[in-house]
Design an enzyme around this catalytic site. Structure first.
Site, PDB file in Angstrom:
ATOM      1  CG  ASP A  19       2.715  -4.009 -12.521  1.00 42.37           C
ATOM      2  OD1 ASP A  19       3.254  -4.872 -12.276  1.00 42.37           O
ATOM      3  OD2 ASP A  19       2.074  -3.018 -12.070  1.00 42.37           O
ATOM      4  CG  ASP A  21       0.786  -6.082  -6.724  1.00 42.06           C
ATOM      5  OD1 ASP A  21      -0.104  -6.740  -6.601  1.00 42.06           O
ATOM      6  OD2 ASP A  21       2.174  -6.780  -6.481  1.00 42.06           O
ATOM      7  CG  ASP A  30       4.283  -8.761  -2.160  1.00 38.12           C
ATOM      8  OD1 ASP A  30       3.694  -9.813  -2.436  1.00 38.12           O
ATOM      9  OD2 ASP A  30       5.391  -8.412  -2.729  1.00 38.12           O
ATOM     10  CG  ASP A 111       9.059  -8.170  -8.302  1.00 33.25           C
ATOM     11  OD1 ASP A 111       9.272  -9.368  -8.122  1.00 33.25           O
ATOM     12  OD2 ASP A 111       9.841  -7.268  -7.704  1.00 33.25           O
ATOM     13  CG  ASP A 192       1.945   0.791 -10.474  1.00 28.29           C
ATOM     14  OD1 ASP A 192       2.191   0.999  -9.619  1.00 28.29           O
ATOM     15  OD2 ASP A 192       1.949  -0.427 -10.921  1.00 28.29           O
TER      16      ASP A 192
END
Length: 255
Positions: A19, A21, A30, A111, A192
């Site tokens: 992942d 972030d 973001d 994402d 996470d």
């Protein structure tokens, strides 16, 4: 959108997913981009437009607002480049880089979006480590606005509308296994968030999930073990520093 650095050789022993972030970087990109807004915060009317499960659409509105406020491509890139890596992540990247070339196929599933991720990876000198990047496509239009689109659509009730990472992981593993003519020795997943729990559910008993300790992915794995023993099959190795991931991988590569 999947971006790639080169043709992936079919001789890799292991497949490792990351992942972005709060896994590779120690913040949520973001949230960090809001620093570019006037006063470093968003107006209440904009924040009030968020709807659960529709975060991607909300971020499209945030990016449009930033453009209207005169925020430029270089402003956003500069913010992304300054986000710190999580503890030990640079060491983990160095470990993966220095292994024999047939050891690790490295894939990023996030994402966030292509611009945020590519900006950070290139600044960190880590872009070439990743064979594939699966994330929401984002490009600047002629008006200088960063336009983000959803990665895909899916039917998973657990995940946000624009991305189910389990669909990405399952499809990628199946396609690569077919191309290679054999499975990987092990698959690893480093994450996470709650949306990292879903793909980790697809891992088998020889695979390893590396959830960041006490983050949502870790809590969901723990709750699943308690509520439905045997449902979550992968070995679980929580980490506070990615040095702990390196220690586990060092042992597994020599088995």
């Amino acid at each position: 959108m999947a971006s790639q650095s080169a043709h992936v050789a079919n001789d890799k022993r292991f497949l490792i997913f990351f992942d972005f972030d709060e896994t590779i970087v120690d913040e949520t990109s973001d949230d960090m981009v809001v620093q570019a807004a006037p006063g470093q915060h968003l107006p209440g009317w904009l924040k009030d437009t968020y709807q659960p499960g529709r975060y991607n659409e909300y971020m499209q509105r945030v990016l449009a607002y930033l453009a209207e406020q005169g925020v430029t491509e270089s402003d956003i890139r500069s913010i992304m480049e300054k986000i710190p890596a999580t503890p030990g992540m640079v060491t983990l990247f160095q470990f993966l880089r220095t292994r024999p070339q047939w050891d690790f196929e490295v894939v990023l599933v996030s994402d966030a979006n292509t611009f945020f991720i590519e900006s950070w990876l290139r600044r960190a000198g880590a872009r070439q480590l990743f064979h594939r990047i699966f994330t929401n496509p984002a490009t600047f239009n002629k008006d200088g606005r960063l336009v983000m689109r959803p990665f895909h659509s899916h039917d998973c009730p657990r995940c946000p509308d624009n991305m189910c990472k389990q669909v990405v992981v399952r499809d990628y593993v199946a396609r690569r296994t077919q191309e290679r003519g054999r499975p990987y020795q092990r698959v690893f997943y480093v994450g996470d968030g709650a949306n990292d729990f879903c793909p980790a559910l697809s891992l088998g008993p020889r695979d390893v999930a590396f959830p960041r300790r006490d983050f949502p992915m870790h809590r969901l794995i723990t709750e699943t073990h308690e509520a439905m023993p045997g449902e979550f099959k992968a070995v679980t190795v929580p980490w506070v520093s990615a040095d702990e991931v390196v220690q586990k991988l060092r042992k597994l590569v020599v088995e």
